[in-house]
Write a protein that holds these residues in place. Structure first.
Motif, PDB file in Angstrom:
ATOM      1  N   SER A   1       0.795  -1.220   0.000  1.00 40.36           N
ATOM      2  CA  SER A   1       0.000   0.000   0.000  1.00 40.36           C
ATOM      3  C   SER A   1       0.833   1.278   0.000  1.00 40.36           C
ATOM      4  O   SER A   1       0.278   2.368  -0.062  1.00 40.36           O
ATOM      5  N   LEU A   2       2.141   1.148   0.085  1.00 41.07           N
ATOM      6  CA  LEU A   2       3.003   2.317   0.144  1.00 41.07           C
ATOM      7  C   LEU A   2       3.854   2.416  -1.114  1.00 41.07           C
ATOM      8  O   LEU A   2       4.337   1.414  -1.626  1.00 41.07           O
ATOM      9  N   VAL A   3       4.019   3.645  -1.598  1.00 42.12           N
ATOM     10  CA  VAL A   3       4.846   3.900  -2.778  1.00 42.12           C
ATOM     11  C   VAL A   3       5.657   5.169  -2.555  1.00 42.12           C
ATOM     12  O   VAL A   3       5.330   5.980  -1.687  1.00 42.12           O
ATOM     13  N   VAL A   4       6.682   5.341  -3.357  1.00 39.98           N
ATOM     14  CA  VAL A   4       7.487   6.557  -3.296  1.00 39.98           C
ATOM     15  C   VAL A   4       6.769   7.639  -4.088  1.00 39.98           C
ATOM     16  O   VAL A   4       6.342   7.422  -5.226  1.00 39.98           O
ATOM     17  N   SER A   5       6.661   8.812  -3.483  1.00 42.22           N
ATOM     18  CA  SER A   5       5.980   9.932  -4.120  1.00 42.22           C
ATOM     19  C   SER A   5       6.806  10.490  -5.272  1.00 42.22           C
ATOM     20  O   SER A   5       8.038  10.436  -5.258  1.00 42.22           O
ATOM     21  N   THR A   6       6.138  11.054  -6.239  1.00 40.99           N
ATOM     22  CA  THR A   6       6.833  11.725  -7.336  1.00 40.99           C
ATOM     23  C   THR A   6       7.138  13.177  -6.993  1.00 40.99           C
ATOM     24  O   THR A   6       7.905  13.825  -7.692  1.00 40.99           O
ATOM     25  N   THR A   7       6.532  13.666  -5.910  1.00 37.17           N
ATOM     26  CA  THR A   7       6.790  15.043  -5.478  1.00 37.17           C
ATOM     27  C   THR A   7       7.889  15.072  -4.426  1.00 37.17           C
ATOM     28  O   THR A   7       8.231  14.052  -3.831  1.00 37.17           O
ATOM     29  N   ILE A   8       8.414  16.251  -4.195  1.00 35.21           N
ATOM     30  CA  ILE A   8       9.504  16.437  -3.242  1.00 35.21           C
ATOM     31  C   ILE A   8       8.964  17.148  -2.004  1.00 35.21           C
ATOM     32  O   ILE A   8       8.178  18.092  -2.113  1.00 35.21           O
ATOM     33  N   ASN A   9       9.399  16.704  -0.818  1.00 36.31           N
ATOM     34  CA  ASN A   9       8.954  17.347   0.419  1.00 36.31           C
ATOM     35  C   ASN A   9       9.849  18.539   0.757  1.00 36.31           C
ATOM     36  O   ASN A   9      10.736  18.912  -0.025  1.00 36.31           O
ATOM     37  N   GLU A  10       9.637  19.157   1.917  1.00 37.22           N
ATOM     38  CA  GLU A  10      10.389  20.347   2.319  1.00 37.22           C
ATOM     39  C   GLU A  10      11.883  20.076   2.481  1.00 37.22           C
ATOM     40  O   GLU A  10      12.689  20.985   2.417  1.00 37.22           O
ATOM     41  N   GLN A  11      12.240  18.816   2.697  1.00 41.79           N
ATOM     42  CA  GLN A  11      13.649  18.455   2.858  1.00 41.79           C
ATOM     43  C   GLN A  11      14.327  18.189   1.514  1.00 41.79           C
ATOM     44  O   GLN A  11      15.514  17.897   1.457  1.00 41.79           O
ATOM     45  N   GLY A  12      13.567  18.236   0.436  1.00 44.13           N
ATOM     46  CA  GLY A  12      14.103  17.962  -0.888  1.00 44.13           C
ATOM     47  C   GLY A  12      14.179  16.482  -1.204  1.00 44.13           C
ATOM     48  O   GLY A  12      14.939  16.066  -2.074  1.00 44.13           O
ATOM     49  N   LEU A  13      13.387  15.674  -0.500  1.00 47.53           N
ATOM     50  CA  LEU A  13      13.390  14.222  -0.658  1.00 47.53           C
ATOM     51  C   LEU A  13      12.042  13.733  -1.172  1.00 47.53           C
ATOM     52  O   LEU A  13      11.027  14.408  -1.035  1.00 47.53           O
ATOM     53  N   HIS A  14      12.034  12.538  -1.726  1.00 44.87           N
ATOM     54  CA  HIS A  14      10.791  11.915  -2.180  1.00 44.87           C
ATOM     55  C   HIS A  14      10.249  11.056  -1.046  1.00 44.87           C
ATOM     56  O   HIS A  14      10.790   9.989  -0.756  1.00 44.87           O
ATOM     57  N   PRO A  15       9.177  11.494  -0.388  1.00 45.16           N
ATOM     58  CA  PRO A  15       8.622  10.725   0.737  1.00 45.16           C
ATOM     59  C   PRO A  15       7.775   9.550   0.271  1.00 45.16           C
ATOM     60  O   PRO A  15       7.443   9.414  -0.902  1.00 45.16           O
TER      61      PRO A  15
END
Length: 67
Positions: free
Chosen positions: A25-39
């Motif tokens: 049920s979990l995947v890596v996001s295509t967007t970047i969070n505030e830390q500059g990482l893909h959550p």
């Protein structure tokens, strides 16, 4: 059915939660969070049975499960 909340700005994308989710049920996001990482994000249309393995595995306490 459980509700999963992922605090995307806490997630550093270590991917430790992915292999423990037996529902995939979990995947890596295509967007970047505030830390500059893909959550990690909860895959739309997926089911969480509330086993909490992902939350236990998360070193950043970025995953919350509500049953």
């Amino acid at each position: 059915m459980a509700v999963i909340k992922i605090k995307e700005n806490y997630c550093k994308g270590c991917l430790l939660c992915l292999p423990v989710c037996h529902n995939n049920s979990l995947v890596v996001s295509t967007t970047i969070n505030e830390q500059g990482l893909h959550p990690i994000v909860f895959k739309e249309g997926s089911v969480c049975d509330g086993c909490k393995k992902c939350a236990i595995m998360c070193p950043d306490v970025a995953i919350e499960i509500y049953t």
